[in-house]
Design a protein around this motif. Structure first.
Motif, PDB file in Angstrom:
ATOM      1  N   LEU A 163      61.752  41.069  16.491  1.00 19.25           N
ATOM      2  CA  LEU A 163      61.571  41.352  17.913  1.00 19.25           C
ATOM      3  C   LEU A 163      62.573  40.631  18.797  1.00 19.25           C
ATOM      4  O   LEU A 163      62.610  40.883  20.004  1.00 19.25           O
ATOM      5  CB  LEU A 163      60.146  40.969  18.344  1.00 19.25           C
ATOM      6  N   LEU A 164      63.388  39.751  18.239  1.00 14.64           N
ATOM      7  CA  LEU A 164      64.337  38.998  19.059  1.00 14.64           C
ATOM      8  C   LEU A 164      65.305  39.901  19.822  1.00 14.64           C
ATOM      9  O   LEU A 164      65.443  39.776  21.045  1.00 14.64           O
ATOM     10  CB  LEU A 164      65.104  37.993  18.196  1.00 14.64           C
ATOM     11  N   PRO A 165      66.026  40.814  19.169  1.00 10.21           N
ATOM     12  CA  PRO A 165      66.925  41.688  19.945  1.00 10.21           C
ATOM     13  C   PRO A 165      66.177  42.647  20.853  1.00 10.21           C
ATOM     14  O   PRO A 165      66.705  43.065  21.883  1.00 10.21           O
ATOM     15  CB  PRO A 165      67.707  42.449  18.862  1.00 10.21           C
ATOM     16  N   THR A 166      64.938  42.981  20.494  1.00  5.10           N
ATOM     17  CA  THR A 166      64.160  43.909  21.317  1.00  5.10           C
ATOM     18  C   THR A 166      63.812  43.289  22.662  1.00  5.10           C
ATOM     19  O   THR A 166      63.743  43.989  23.678  1.00  5.10           O
ATOM     20  CB  THR A 166      62.882  44.318  20.579  1.00  5.10           C
ATOM     21  N   ILE A 167      63.598  41.979  22.692  1.00  4.21           N
ATOM     22  CA  ILE A 167      63.246  41.299  23.941  1.00  4.21           C
ATOM     23  C   ILE A 167      64.351  41.469  24.963  1.00  4.21           C
ATOM     24  O   ILE A 167      64.098  41.724  26.151  1.00  4.21           O
ATOM     25  CB  ILE A 167      62.968  39.806  23.666  1.00  4.21           C
ATOM     26  N   THR A 168      65.610  41.320  24.529  1.00  5.34           N
ATOM     27  CA  THR A 168      66.731  41.471  25.451  1.00  5.34           C
ATOM     28  C   THR A 168      66.792  42.882  26.013  1.00  5.34           C
ATOM     29  O   THR A 168      67.026  43.078  27.209  1.00  5.34           O
ATOM     30  CB  THR A 168      68.049  41.142  24.735  1.00  5.34           C
ATOM     31  N   VAL A 169      66.559  43.872  25.169  1.00  5.44           N
ATOM     32  CA  VAL A 169      66.580  45.256  25.628  1.00  5.44           C
ATOM     33  C   VAL A 169      65.472  45.496  26.642  1.00  5.44           C
ATOM     34  O   VAL A 169      65.677  46.135  27.681  1.00  5.44           O
ATOM     35  CB  VAL A 169      66.442  46.224  24.434  1.00  5.44           C
ATOM     36  N   ILE A 170      64.286  44.967  26.368  1.00  4.50           N
ATOM     37  CA  ILE A 170      63.166  45.148  27.288  1.00  4.50           C
ATOM     38  C   ILE A 170      63.485  44.522  28.635  1.00  4.50           C
ATOM     39  O   ILE A 170      63.176  45.089  29.691  1.00  4.50           O
ATOM     40  CB  ILE A 170      61.878  44.547  26.683  1.00  4.50           C
ATOM     41  N   ALA A 171      64.118  43.340  28.641  1.00  2.00           N
ATOM     42  CA  ALA A 171      64.461  42.681  29.906  1.00  2.00           C
ATOM     43  C   ALA A 171      65.471  43.491  30.704  1.00  2.00           C
ATOM     44  O   ALA A 171      65.330  43.653  31.920  1.00  2.00           O
ATOM     45  CB  ALA A 171      65.012  41.280  29.635  1.00  2.00           C
TER      46      ALA A 171
END
Length: 317
Positions: free
Chosen positions: A236-244
Motif C-alpha cells: 500500500l505504500l505507493p498507493t498512498i501517494t496516488v491517493i493523496a
C-alpha cells in the motif's frame, strides 16, 4: 521522521509560493478590462478608470501581488469584483461543498480500488486480473463529461433512481444530501478507480515477489496471514501517494462535474470567476486548492513514513 516531515513542509511552502506567483500573474494576463467587465461595454471611460483605480488594478504588479498575498495570509481574500462582497465566505462555502462531493467519491473509490488491485494481483494473468485491469484502464481514459452524461441517462432519466442535479432542498439532512451526491460522485469513482487499482496491483505484485514474503511462506505461516501482515503493509505504500495526489483532483478538478450536475463547488466558482474576470475570487480559489493539495500531500508523507521504516531510519542518519 521529524526531519523528513520538516523538509517536506519546507518544500510545500516553496511550492505554494510559486503557485501564488503563477496564479497572480496568470490572472493579470487574462484578456479584458476589469472596470469595463463590471460596468459594461457602454460605460463612460472615466467611470471605468475611476473604478479600476478604486480596485487598485492600475497599480504596479509587484505592489498588487504584495498587497494580495499579505492580506491572504491574514485571512483577507479580497473583495469580489462581481458580487462586491468579501471573497472568503464564497470560497469557504464552495470548498465545503466540493469536500462533501470529494469525500463521497473518496469513500467509494478508496476501498473498492484497493480491493480491486489486491484481487487482480492475487489472480495475476488470470481472467479476473485482465477484467479488472482493462476495465479500470478503460473507464479511466473516458472524460468525466462522457461518463457523467451516460450515468445521468441511465440512473436519472431511464431508471429514475437518482436525481440528475446535485442541488438538494434547503435544510436537507445528511442522508438526503448523500442521496443527491451519489450520482455526481460516480464519474469521479470511475476516473480514479483505474489509478488506485493499478497502483495497488503493482505494489502487491512487487510485495508478493519479495524475499520477506518467501521467508514468511517458508516459515509455514498461513497464506492469509502472509498477505494481511506482510504483503499489504508494503504493497500500500505507493498507493498512498496516488491517493493523496488524487485528493487534490477531487477538490479542485471538479469543474466539469459541478457544471454538469449544477453543483455549487469550488470548481464551478473558479470557472465563474475566470469567465467574469473576478481576479480576487479566481486567485483565492486556486490558491485555496493548492493549500488543500499541499496538506493532503503532507498527510500522505506522514503515513508513508509511518508505514515505511526506511524513511524514518534514513531521516535519523
Amino acid at each position: 521522521m521529524l526531519a523528513f516531515l520538516v523538509r517536506r513542509l519546507a518544500l510545500s511552502l516553496v511550492t505554494l509560493f510559486l503557485l501564488s506567483v503563477m496564479v497572480f500573474l496568470g490572472g493579470q494576463v487574462l484578456p479584458g478590462n476589469v472596470g469595463r467587465a463590471i460596468l459594461g461595454p457602454f460605460a463612460d471611460q472615466r467611470a471605468v478608470d475611476a473604478l479600476n483605480h478604486s480596485l487598485g488594478v492600475d497599480r504596479p504588479l509587484l505592489v498588487q501581488y504584495g498587497t494580495w498575498i499579505w492580506n491572504f495570509l491574514h485571512g483577507d481574500m479580497g473583495t469580489s469584483y462581481i458580487f462586491r462582497a468579501p471573497v472568503a465566505p464564497f470560497v469557504i462555502d464552495a470548498l465545503g461543498n466540493s469536500m462533501k462531493l470529494g469525500l463521497v467519491a473518496f469513500v467509494l473509490v478508496m476501498p473498492i480500488g484497493i480491493l480491486g488491485g489486491v484481487i487482480a494481483a492475487l489472480n495475476l494473468n488470470r481472467p479476473l486480473d485482465r477484467i479488472i485491469s482493462l476495465g479500470g484502464l478503460s473507464v479511466t481514459v473516458l472524460p468525466e463529461f462522457v461518463t457523467g452524461i451516460i450515468l445521468i441517462l441511465i440512473f436519472g432519466v431511464w431508471l429514475r433512481w437518482l436525481p440528475i442535479a446535485a442541488t438538494w432542498p434547503k435544510g436537507a439532512g445528511f442522508f438526503t444530501q448523500l442521496y443527491y451526491l451519489i450520482l455526481p460522485s460516480l464519474p469521479l469513482f470511475l476516473v480514479l478507480f483505474g489509478y488506485i487499482a493499478r497502483m495497488a496491483r503493482s505494489g502487491m505484485i512487487e510485495a508478493l515477489d519479495s524475499d520477506y514474503t518467501r521467508t514468511a511462506v517458508l516459515k509455514g505461516l498461513p497464506w492469509r496471514t502472509v498477505v494481511w501482515r506482510h504483503v499489504l503493509r508494503n504493497a500500500l505504500l505507493p498507493t498512498i501517494t496516488v491517493i493523496a495526489t488524487q485528493t487534490g483532483y477531487l477538490i479542485g478538478g471538479l469543474v466539469v462535474i459541478e457544471t454538469l450536475f449544477r453543483y455549487q463547488g469550488i470548481g464551478s466558482l473558479i470557472f465563474t470567476a475566470a469567465r467574469g474576470k473576478d481576479f480576487p475570487m479566481l486567485e483565492a480559489g486556486i490558491l485555496t486548492i493548492g493549500i488543500v493539495y499541499a496538506v493532503a500531500t503532507l498527510i500522505a508523507d506522514f503515513l508513508y513514513s509511518v508505514l515505511n521504516p526506511r524513511i524514518r531510519l534514513g531521516a535519523e542518519q
